[in-house]
Design a protein around this motif. Structure first.
Motif, PDB file in Angstrom:
ATOM      1  N   GLU A   1     -11.887 -88.368  25.412  1.00 43.54           N
ATOM      2  CA  GLU A   1     -11.181 -87.639  25.738  1.00 43.54           C
ATOM      3  C   GLU A   1     -12.049 -85.770  25.852  1.00 43.54           C
ATOM      4  O   GLU A   1     -11.878 -85.252  26.845  1.00 43.54           O
ATOM      5  CB  GLU A   1      -9.938 -86.859  25.102  1.00 43.54           C
ATOM      6  CG  GLU A   1      -9.408 -88.528  24.480  1.00 43.54           C
ATOM      7  CD  GLU A   1      -8.444 -87.809  25.659  1.00 43.54           C
ATOM      8  OE1 GLU A   1      -8.268 -86.697  26.842  1.00 43.54           O
ATOM      9  OE2 GLU A   1      -7.170 -89.131  25.892  1.00 43.54           O
TER      10      GLU A   1
ATOM     11  N   PHE B   1      -5.875 -93.702  27.345  1.00 40.33           N
ATOM     12  CA  PHE B   1      -6.371 -92.744  28.165  1.00 40.33           C
ATOM     13  C   PHE B   1      -5.846 -92.612  29.955  1.00 40.33           C
ATOM     14  O   PHE B   1      -6.812 -91.679  30.872  1.00 40.33           O
ATOM     15  CB  PHE B   1      -7.776 -93.247  28.655  1.00 40.33           C
ATOM     16  CG  PHE B   1      -9.021 -93.672  26.996  1.00 40.33           C
ATOM     17  CD1 PHE B   1      -9.056 -92.547  26.506  1.00 40.33           C
ATOM     18  CD2 PHE B   1      -9.647 -94.902  27.156  1.00 40.33           C
ATOM     19  CE1 PHE B   1      -9.778 -91.900  25.502  1.00 40.33           C
ATOM     20  CE2 PHE B   1     -10.648 -94.766  25.468  1.00 40.33           C
ATOM     21  CZ  PHE B   1     -10.355 -93.185  24.685  1.00 40.33           C
TER      22      PHE B   1
ATOM     23  N   SER C   1      -3.966 -89.444  30.454  1.00 45.23           N
ATOM     24  CA  SER C   1      -4.940 -88.964  29.932  1.00 45.23           C
ATOM     25  C   SER C   1      -4.543 -88.372  31.259  1.00 45.23           C
ATOM     26  O   SER C   1      -5.570 -86.693  31.479  1.00 45.23           O
ATOM     27  CB  SER C   1      -5.459 -88.446  28.681  1.00 45.23           C
ATOM     28  OG  SER C   1      -6.941 -87.159  28.982  1.00 45.23           O
TER      29      SER C   1
ATOM     30  N   TYR D   1     -12.796 -84.690  29.689  1.00 47.48           N
ATOM     31  CA  TYR D   1     -12.548 -82.996  30.152  1.00 47.48           C
ATOM     32  C   TYR D   1     -13.510 -82.059  31.212  1.00 47.48           C
ATOM     33  O   TYR D   1     -13.369 -81.244  31.369  1.00 47.48           O
ATOM     34  CB  TYR D   1     -12.047 -82.407  29.328  1.00 47.48           C
ATOM     35  CG  TYR D   1     -10.410 -82.650  27.800  1.00 47.48           C
ATOM     36  CD1 TYR D   1      -9.834 -83.672  28.590  1.00 47.48           C
ATOM     37  CD2 TYR D   1     -10.218 -81.877  26.834  1.00 47.48           C
ATOM     38  CE1 TYR D   1      -8.548 -83.774  27.974  1.00 47.48           C
ATOM     39  CE2 TYR D   1      -9.466 -83.026  26.308  1.00 47.48           C
ATOM     40  CZ  TYR D   1      -8.486 -83.780  26.866  1.00 47.48           C
ATOM     41  OH  TYR D   1      -7.593 -84.340  26.147  1.00 47.48           O
TER      42      TYR D   1
END
Length: 389
Positions: free
Chosen positions: A176, A65, A68, A180
């Motif tokens: 995720e 994470f 990301s 986004y």
């Protein structure tokens, strides 16, 4: 959805972070080892040691994470805040492999439970927390949630265990996708400059604190699982703070503040060895960032060399399919070789449970992932003229 919004995107994106690619490889292999270890009957005294070494798979996902958080704000910068091409690129990056593995996981679950073939495993142990017994009910609802990647955004009262029911690792993809959506909404308004990244970091820290407060106040039936974005927001904040750090030395203080808050939140969720596991991701992330930024430093050089090793870089390249396939592959192998003597099972299944996922992940990477990644690069190249003055 294609408007650039009111934010500013003046900063050049960060280049390729090679050592963080190596970190991806380490994390994917670590998760695979953590998924395999509980199914082996270890000699007396060995099991607790193995659990202490590889039993922090969730901590490894926390680091994914953070990665990301760093990567996605740069991806939005490349598209200058235009959300439609950003989501198209992310879909090409994640969905092809995900849909292939998800489709394969359903017949694997239909084939039955391997636990009857592994009598040394008992309900409530770590192995039963990794594999589902069988198909969930109602199956259509679980499939729909997984296809929409919202299985982690529901409270437990609505559909218990939906985040793990069909494909265990997919819980993190749901997290995720929530990230986004929120980062696209925020960055079109806040921007990608230093001030914007600082504001984004603070917003995600506030989201993490709100999630912790909700977890402490809400009744159990209306609690959310680990796949709910606020429960992981501190790790995304770590990644955004790292992106801010790349923009100048004045980002150091913010990075350290986020590091401290993330550790505090992690420790507040667990006790004992679990607390130690939750403290590891922020510290490991800080070490990886130092290795990327100052690889020649005398103290950090050995760690930087390890993360830059070609084998780890290759594992990093196949890390996404490896992360998804290891659990269903290991379950299939247990159905094939379960019923054997525990020692024979450990030797045969243990070796294949590591080798086969790596081989299959490499195949999927070359046959599926790279094909769609080439399309993603063409999208980025098409977006480049829009960024020109």
């Amino acid at each position: 959805m294609t408007a650039r919004g009111h934010g500013t995107f003046p900063e050049a994106p960060i280049g390729r972070l090679t050592r963080l690619d190596g970190l991806r490889g380490v994390l994917a292999v670590y998760v695979m080892l953590g998924h395999a270890a509980p199914f082996i009957r270890w000699p007396p005294g060995v099991g607790p040691f193995i659990e202490a070494v590889v039993g922090h798979g969730m901590a490894a996902v926390d680091l994914f994470f953070a990665l990301s958080g760093l990567v996605i704000v740069q991806s939005m910068a490349r598209f200058e805040g235009r959300t439609a091409p950003f989501f198209a690129a992310r879909a090409r990056r994640l969905l092809p492999i995900y849909l292939v593995v998800l489709a394969a996981s359903i017949p694997i679950l239909t084939a039955g439970s391997p636990f009857a073939l592994l009598p040394w495993l008992h309900p409530g142990d770590a192995a039963h927390q990794i594999w589902e017994v069988g198909l969930p009910h109602p199956l259509a609802a679980h499939i729909a949630l997984h296809l929409a990647l919202i299985q982690g955004a529901l409270p437990r009262a609505m559909l218990p265990d939906a985040e793990f029911s069909l494909l265990g690792p997919a819980w993190s993809l749901s997290t995720e996708w929530q990230f986004y959506a929120l980062i696209a909404l925020l960055m079109t308004r806040i921007g990608n400059d230093r001030r914007g990244l600082a504001r984004l970091t603070v917003i995600f820290l506030a989201l993490a604190l709100a999630g912790r407060a909700y977890a402490g106040l809400a009744p159990p039936s209306w609690q959310f699982g680990r796949a709910f974005l606020p429960n992981q927001a501190a790790y995304f904040a770590l990644g955004i703070a790292a992106a801010r750090l790349w923009r100048g030395s004045d980002g150091t203080r913010l990075f350290l503040v986020v590091l401290a808050v993330a550790m505090g939140l992690g420790l507040s969720h667990s006790t004992g060895s679990g607390a130690i596991g939750k403290a590891l991701p922020p510290l490991t992330w800080a070490l990886a960032i130092v290795a990327q930024r100052a690889p020649a430093n005398r103290l950090i050089r050995p760690f930087a060399r390890v993360l830059g090793h070609p084998v780890l870089l290759w594992l990093g390249a196949i890390s996404y399919p490896l992360y998804l396939v290891n659990e269903p592959v290991q379950r299939t192998l247990a159905l094939l070789f379960g019923g054997a003597d525990p020692a024979q099972f450990a030797l045969l299944w243990g070796g294949l449970a590591l080798a086969v996922p790596i081989g299959l992940a490499a195949l999927l990477h070359h046959a599926v992932e790279r094909r769609f990644m080439r399309q993603r690069r063409r999208s980025l190249q098409a977006a480049a003229p829009a960024a020109a003055p």
